[in-house]
Design a protein around this motif. Structure first.
Motif, short mmCIF file in Angstrom:
data_model
loop_
_atom_site.label_atom_id
_atom_site.label_comp_id
_atom_site.label_asym_id
_atom_site.label_seq_id
_atom_site.Cartn_x
_atom_site.Cartn_y
_atom_site.Cartn_z
N TRP A 1 -19.48 -10.39 -6.11
CA TRP A 1 -18.92 -9.07 -5.83
C TRP A 1 -19.45 -8.52 -4.50
N VAL A 2 -20.77 -8.66 -4.28
CA VAL A 2 -21.35 -8.18 -3.03
C VAL A 2 -20.75 -8.93 -1.84
N TYR A 3 -20.61 -10.24 -1.98
CA TYR A 3 -19.97 -11.02 -0.91
C TYR A 3 -18.56 -10.51 -0.63
N GLU A 4 -17.79 -10.30 -1.67
CA GLU A 4 -16.40 -9.87 -1.49
C GLU A 4 -16.31 -8.52 -0.79
N GLN A 5 -17.24 -7.61 -1.10
CA GLN A 5 -17.23 -6.30 -0.45
C GLN A 5 -17.66 -6.41 1.01
N LEU A 6 -18.70 -7.20 1.27
CA LEU A 6 -19.18 -7.33 2.65
C LEU A 6 -18.18 -8.08 3.51
N GLU A 7 -17.50 -9.06 2.91
CA GLU A 7 -16.54 -9.86 3.66
C GLU A 7 -15.40 -9.01 4.21
N LYS A 8 -15.12 -7.89 3.55
CA LYS A 8 -14.05 -6.99 4.00
C LYS A 8 -14.48 -6.09 5.15
N GLN A 9 -15.80 -5.97 5.35
CA GLN A 9 -16.30 -5.02 6.33
C GLN A 9 -16.08 -5.53 7.75
N PRO A 10 -15.73 -4.63 8.67
CA PRO A 10 -15.69 -5.04 10.08
C PRO A 10 -17.10 -5.36 10.57
N ASN A 11 -17.17 -6.25 11.52
CA ASN A 11 -18.44 -6.62 12.16
C ASN A 11 -19.39 -7.42 11.27
N ILE A 12 -18.90 -7.94 10.14
CA ILE A 12 -19.74 -8.79 9.30
C ILE A 12 -19.07 -10.15 9.10
N GLU A 13 -19.82 -11.21 9.36
CA GLU A 13 -19.41 -12.56 8.98
C GLU A 13 -20.16 -12.89 7.70
N ALA A 14 -19.43 -13.09 6.61
CA ALA A 14 -20.06 -13.31 5.30
C ALA A 14 -19.66 -14.68 4.74
N LEU B 1 -23.89 2.01 -2.26
CA LEU B 1 -24.14 2.14 -0.82
C LEU B 1 -23.32 1.20 0.03
N ILE B 2 -22.76 0.19 -0.59
CA ILE B 2 -22.24 -0.94 0.18
C ILE B 2 -21.01 -0.58 1.01
N HIS B 3 -20.32 0.51 0.64
CA HIS B 3 -19.14 0.92 1.39
C HIS B 3 -19.44 2.01 2.41
N SER B 4 -20.68 2.49 2.44
CA SER B 4 -20.96 3.69 3.21
C SER B 4 -21.87 3.47 4.41
N PHE B 5 -22.17 2.22 4.75
CA PHE B 5 -23.06 2.01 5.88
C PHE B 5 -22.26 1.64 7.13
N ASP B 6 -22.88 1.90 8.28
CA ASP B 6 -22.19 1.76 9.55
C ASP B 6 -22.89 0.68 10.38
N LEU B 7 -22.13 -0.26 10.88
CA LEU B 7 -22.67 -1.32 11.71
C LEU B 7 -22.25 -1.11 13.15
N LYS B 8 -23.24 -1.07 14.04
CA LYS B 8 -22.97 -0.93 15.47
C LYS B 8 -22.80 -2.29 16.14
N GLU B 9 -23.38 -3.33 15.54
CA GLU B 9 -23.33 -4.68 16.11
C GLU B 9 -22.90 -5.67 15.04
N ASN B 10 -22.45 -6.83 15.48
CA ASN B 10 -22.05 -7.87 14.54
C ASN B 10 -23.26 -8.41 13.78
N LYS B 11 -23.08 -8.62 12.48
CA LYS B 11 -24.12 -9.18 11.63
C LYS B 11 -23.55 -10.31 10.80
N ARG B 12 -24.45 -11.17 10.30
CA ARG B 12 -24.03 -12.31 9.50
C ARG B 12 -24.85 -12.34 8.22
N ILE B 13 -24.21 -12.72 7.10
CA ILE B 13 -24.93 -12.84 5.84
C ILE B 13 -24.37 -14.00 5.03
N ILE B 14 -25.27 -14.75 4.42
CA ILE B 14 -24.89 -15.75 3.42
C ILE B 14 -25.57 -15.36 2.12
N ILE B 15 -24.80 -15.40 1.04
CA ILE B 15 -25.30 -15.08 -0.29
C ILE B 15 -25.14 -16.32 -1.16
#
Length: 266
Positions: free
Chosen positions: A218-231, A188-202
């Motif tokens: 691995w999850v961090y690396e995938q999320l870090e590539k996503q637009p609108n996410i600060e990981a 699922l990690i490549h298929s979700f859509d973000l309308k607003e900026n989000k932040r995550i720490i793992i």
């Protein structure tokens, strides 16, 4: 001479109990900062497995938000269960997971497949029952809200970012159990859509099982590539699956309340 004068309580905290359409009672632990309320309300941090982690998060927060050099104060909300133990195994396996069948449980002997799969129900409870009730009672910031969880709770945090990211602005995932249901979140990690900026720490412990460390990174690396996410990712030296939590809480609170800076106020 000594005499008992009462039991210890964390200052400025209250406990709610609620039932959710026949589900076993949940206990909600709430810590309210003292002092002046910010014009936009207090940031709020929701803590999964509240019986285990609410007190720790609250006391660390109380110390780290003291003026003049503390982080901005926050309301802490622990979501727990009707138990005196740190964890309620049956309830957390239901609340934090997608449904699995018996063949997918593998080595897990302490839970039945029928006791899993309530995560959508749980997130509905947060969105439509708990959060509105808290908003009526306390001065919560409208958007500055975080969700913390560890292990299955960490899985729930990542799942929420992907499936229900309107609920929180910041996600704090400790040792997330990405292995659950054959690693379904990886699909699922490549298929979700973000309308607003989000932040995550793992965060994960260096001495945890290899797949836990690999999956978290691995999850961090995938999320870090996503637009609108600060990981952000932290692997904490010398810690295992449970001992990682106290030092990770320091990183998580800093990430949430001070944008990663050492002090929230100059």
């Amino acid at each position: 001479m000594f005499k008992q004068t009462g039991s210890y309580q964390i200052p400025n905290t209250v406990v709610w109990e609620c039932s959710d359409e026949g589900f076993p009672k949940r206990r909600i632990f709430i810590s309210i900062p003292t002092g002046e309320v910010p014009s936009e309300g207090f940031p709020v941090m929701f803590v999964l497995d509240g019986n285990a982690w609410f007190a720790a998060v609250t006391e660390i927060s109380r110390l780290q938000t003291r003026p003049p050099h503390g982080y901005p104060p926050a309301i802490i909300v622990g979501i727990g269960y009707e138990t005196m133990e740190p964890f309620c195994r049956k309830s957390r396996f239901y609340d934090y997971t997608e449904q699995v069948d018996s063949s997918e449980l593998g080595f897990l002997k302490q839970v039945e497949a029928s006791q899993t799969g309530g995560i959508s129900h749980f997130l509905d409870f947060l969105e439509h029952m708990l959060i509105p009730a808290l908003e009526k009672e306390f001065p919560l910031h409208k958007t500055d809200r975080a969700l913390f969880g560890h292990s299955l709770g960490g899985l729930c945090v990542v799942h929420t970012l992907i499936k229900r990211n309107n609920l929180f602005s910041t996600y704090l995932a400790g040792s997330p159990s990405i292995w659950w249901k054959g690693g379904y979140l990886k699909e699922l990690i490549h298929s979700f859509d973000l309308k607003e900026n989000k932040r995550i720490i793992i965060g994960v412990g260096e001495k945890e099982k290899g797949h836990m460390v690999d999956d978290a990174k691995w999850v961090y690396e995938q999320l870090e590539k996503q637009p609108n996410i600060e990981a952000q990712y932290v692997c904490i030296e010398g810690t295992g699956h449970m001992t990682v939590v106290p030092p990770f809480l320091n990183s998580a609170l800093k990430f949430f309340l001070a944008n990663g800076l050492e002090s929230g106020k100059l």
